[in-house]
Design an enzyme around this catalytic site. Structure first.
Site, PDB file in Angstrom:
ATOM      1  N   ASP A 205     -42.662 113.126 -22.330  1.00  0.00           N
ATOM      2  CA  ASP A 205     -43.377 113.466 -21.189  1.00  0.00           C
ATOM      3  C   ASP A 205     -44.859 112.567 -21.726  1.00  0.00           C
ATOM      4  O   ASP A 205     -45.413 112.493 -20.625  1.00  0.00           O
ATOM      5  CB  ASP A 205     -43.602 114.823 -21.006  1.00  0.00           C
ATOM      6  CG  ASP A 205     -42.597 116.013 -21.169  1.00  0.00           C
ATOM      7  OD1 ASP A 205     -42.956 116.227 -19.738  1.00  0.00           O
ATOM      8  OD2 ASP A 205     -41.827 116.798 -21.718  1.00  0.00           O
TER       9      ASP A 205
ATOM     10  N   GLU B 275     -52.618 112.434 -18.469  1.00  0.00           N
ATOM     11  CA  GLU B 275     -54.001 113.409 -18.518  1.00  0.00           C
ATOM     12  C   GLU B 275     -54.089 114.635 -19.395  1.00  0.00           C
ATOM     13  O   GLU B 275     -55.019 114.943 -19.343  1.00  0.00           O
ATOM     14  CB  GLU B 275     -53.919 114.536 -16.688  1.00  0.00           C
ATOM     15  CG  GLU B 275     -55.207 114.715 -17.166  1.00  0.00           C
ATOM     16  CD  GLU B 275     -54.783 115.790 -15.305  1.00  0.00           C
ATOM     17  OE1 GLU B 275     -53.993 116.008 -15.254  1.00  0.00           O
ATOM     18  OE2 GLU B 275     -56.184 115.858 -14.868  1.00  0.00           O
ATOM     19  N   ASP B 276     -52.748 115.271 -19.842  1.00  0.00           N
ATOM     20  CA  ASP B 276     -52.906 115.599 -20.498  1.00  0.00           C
ATOM     21  C   ASP B 276     -53.129 116.132 -22.160  1.00  0.00           C
ATOM     22  O   ASP B 276     -53.513 117.097 -22.867  1.00  0.00           O
ATOM     23  CB  ASP B 276     -51.700 117.471 -20.669  1.00  0.00           C
ATOM     24  CG  ASP B 276     -51.492 117.679 -19.283  1.00  0.00           C
ATOM     25  OD1 ASP B 276     -51.738 117.772 -18.879  1.00  0.00           O
ATOM     26  OD2 ASP B 276     -49.467 117.551 -19.058  1.00  0.00           O
TER      27      ASP B 276
ATOM     28  N   ARG C 118     -45.415 117.789 -27.026  1.00  0.00           N
ATOM     29  CA  ARG C 118     -46.090 116.176 -26.637  1.00  0.00           C
ATOM     30  C   ARG C 118     -46.528 116.294 -27.725  1.00  0.00           C
ATOM     31  O   ARG C 118     -47.611 115.523 -27.685  1.00  0.00           O
ATOM     32  CB  ARG C 118     -46.078 117.674 -25.100  1.00  0.00           C
ATOM     33  CG  ARG C 118     -45.269 117.454 -24.345  1.00  0.00           C
ATOM     34  CD  ARG C 118     -46.049 117.870 -22.675  1.00  0.00           C
ATOM     35  NE  ARG C 118     -46.707 116.499 -22.528  1.00  0.00           N
ATOM     36  CZ  ARG C 118     -47.910 116.571 -21.953  1.00  0.00           C
ATOM     37  NH1 ARG C 118     -48.038 117.246 -20.504  1.00  0.00           N
ATOM     38  NH2 ARG C 118     -48.354 115.204 -21.602  1.00  0.00           N
TER      39      ARG C 118
ATOM     40  N   ARG D 198     -50.409 126.734 -22.076  1.00  0.00           N
ATOM     41  CA  ARG D 198     -50.601 125.663 -22.740  1.00  0.00           C
ATOM     42  C   ARG D 198     -52.770 125.896 -23.415  1.00  0.00           C
ATOM     43  O   ARG D 198     -52.416 125.186 -24.345  1.00  0.00           O
ATOM     44  CB  ARG D 198     -50.944 124.731 -22.025  1.00  0.00           C
ATOM     45  CG  ARG D 198     -49.190 124.553 -20.857  1.00  0.00           C
ATOM     46  CD  ARG D 198     -48.399 124.037 -22.185  1.00  0.00           C
ATOM     47  NE  ARG D 198     -47.298 123.887 -21.162  1.00  0.00           N
ATOM     48  CZ  ARG D 198     -46.582 122.676 -21.109  1.00  0.00           C
ATOM     49  NH1 ARG D 198     -47.201 121.754 -20.570  1.00  0.00           N
ATOM     50  NH2 ARG D 198     -45.028 122.956 -20.381  1.00  0.00           N
TER      51      ARG D 198
ATOM     52  N   HIS E  22     -50.576 124.486 -14.458  1.00  0.00           N
ATOM     53  CA  HIS E  22     -51.608 124.086 -14.759  1.00  0.00           C
ATOM     54  C   HIS E  22     -53.044 124.680 -14.126  1.00  0.00           C
ATOM     55  O   HIS E  22     -53.125 124.470 -12.915  1.00  0.00           O
ATOM     56  CB  HIS E  22     -52.508 122.609 -15.505  1.00  0.00           C
ATOM     57  CG  HIS E  22     -51.846 121.877 -16.386  1.00  0.00           C
ATOM     58  ND1 HIS E  22     -50.753 120.494 -16.604  1.00  0.00           N
ATOM     59  CD2 HIS E  22     -52.036 122.614 -17.892  1.00  0.00           C
ATOM     60  CE1 HIS E  22     -50.278 120.585 -17.840  1.00  0.00           C
ATOM     61  NE2 HIS E  22     -50.777 121.676 -18.280  1.00  0.00           N
TER      62      HIS E  22
ATOM     63  N   CYS F 176     -52.167 113.693 -13.060  1.00  0.00           N
ATOM     64  CA  CYS F 176     -51.500 114.045 -14.855  1.00  0.00           C
ATOM     65  C   CYS F 176     -50.342 113.511 -15.092  1.00  0.00           C
ATOM     66  O   CYS F 176     -50.831 112.398 -16.179  1.00  0.00           O
ATOM     67  CB  CYS F 176     -49.986 115.275 -14.666  1.00  0.00           C
ATOM     68  SG  CYS F 176     -49.772 116.082 -13.784  1.00  0.00           S
TER      69      CYS F 176
HETATM   70  C1  CIR Z   1     -44.642 119.462 -19.285  1.00  0.00           C
HETATM   71  O1  CIR Z   1     -44.348 120.437 -19.019  1.00  0.00           O
HETATM   72  O2  CIR Z   1     -46.007 119.554 -19.665  1.00  0.00           O
HETATM   73  C2  CIR Z   1     -44.533 117.988 -18.202  1.00  0.00           C
HETATM   74  N1  CIR Z   1     -43.520 117.948 -18.100  1.00  0.00           N
HETATM   75  C3  CIR Z   1     -45.124 117.531 -17.127  1.00  0.00           C
HETATM   76  C4  CIR Z   1     -46.805 117.597 -17.025  1.00  0.00           C
HETATM   77  C5  CIR Z   1     -48.207 117.734 -16.256  1.00  0.00           C
HETATM   78  N2  CIR Z   1     -49.133 117.825 -16.310  1.00  0.00           N
HETATM   79  C6  CIR Z   1     -50.106 118.192 -15.777  1.00  0.00           C
HETATM   80  O3  CIR Z   1     -50.063 119.066 -14.200  1.00  0.00           O
HETATM   81  N3  CIR Z   1     -51.184 117.659 -16.376  1.00  0.00           N
END
Ligand code: CIR
Length: 258
Positions: A66, A71-72, A91, A136, A166, A253
């Site tokens: 991932d 961004e996360d 992650r 999350r 999110h 993201c």
């Molecule tokens: C997840 O489930 O964490 C990733 N597959 C997708 C994350 C997407 N991030 C975001 O919307 N900021």
């Protein structure tokens, strides 16, 4: 037009799509084409550069499926960078390389257990910082963020998120006091004083837009949303991001804008 942030936007942190991207965490089973995802990512990066951003690349890592959803991993507020503690175990190590880069660029802070947070839950609108309380992100993270920002004259506001991954999956800021959102995912009363574009039914995915220097990037194939955004006076560019949608990601993201 009032800019999105007091600081001028100049850099975007991005991270390559790993070869393992088709093993990312996701809620649907549509087949992901990794080669196509890499091409779409390249187009995304080109679009950011054309809009005047300098790209800062984080080293790719095929053991982190991932990791292109950079961004996360961190949230930037002016000179402060907050490194996230990501709830999903697969992650968690994504933050290591991002923190190394941030250390060079910003004053770095870390969100620590029991707090968990993904950057996708943090929506900054001028001096307001909305934090999605989601699968999350928890309230401990809100408390820690408040402490980190206590001298920054920013108001940190928790917002319960439903139905989407999110907060920013359902709402993003376009600048000039305009937000775009899809209904039914959070209490929109928190957005007092802002103009609201509500995405039409069937186009909910388009609520995650990326505004850069007064151009709004939107996901391709959402014509009604495009019209609504243009009506508010923004220049719009569409990007094909089908393979990131399959991975539950969207436009914001894939970068951290500094
Ligand atoms: C997840 O489930 O964490 C990733 N597959 C997708 C994350 C997407 N991030 C975001 O919307 N900021």
């Amino acid at each position: 037009m009032k800019s999105m942030d007091a600081d001028s936007v100049r850099h975007a942190i991005v991270r390559p799509v790993p070869d393992s991207y088709d093993r990312c965490i996701r809620t649907n089973r549509e087949k992901i084409d990794v080669a196509l995802a890499k091409r779409q990512h390249a187009e995304y990066c080109r679009a950011l550069q054309k809009l005047g951003l300098n790209l800062i690349w984080i080293r790719g890592d095929n053991t982190l499926p991932d990791s292109c959803f950079v961004e996360d991993t961190a949230v930037v507020f002016g000179e402060k960078a907050v490194i996230c503690n990501m709830r999903v175990k697969s992650r968690a190590n994504e933050v290591t390389e991002v923190a190394k880069a941030m250390e060079e660029l910003k004053n770095m802070y870390r969100i620590k257990p029991p707090a968990t947070i993904d950057g996708g839950d943090v929506l900054r609108i001028d001096d307001r910082v909305f934090v999605g309380i989601s699968a999350r992100t928890n309230l401990h993270a809100v408390s820690q963020l408040k402490k980190i920002l206590e001298n920054s004259r920013m108001n940190v506001v928790p917002v319960k998120v439903h139905k989407v991954l999110h907060l920013k999956s359902a709402c993003t800021y376009l600048g000039n006091e305009v937000v775009i959102l899809s209904r039914g995912c959070f209490d929109t009363n928190v957005l007092q004083g802002l103009r609201k574009i509500i995405v039409p039914r069937g186009e909910e995915y388009a609520a995650d837009c990326l505004a850069v220097n007064e151009t709004v990037l939107i996901a391709k194939g959402h014509p009604e949303t495009r019209k609504l955004v243009e009506k508010e006076g923004f220049r719009v560019e569409e990007l094909e991001i089908s393979e990131f949608r399959k991975g539950d990601g969207a436009l914001t993201c894939l970068s951290i804008i500094l």
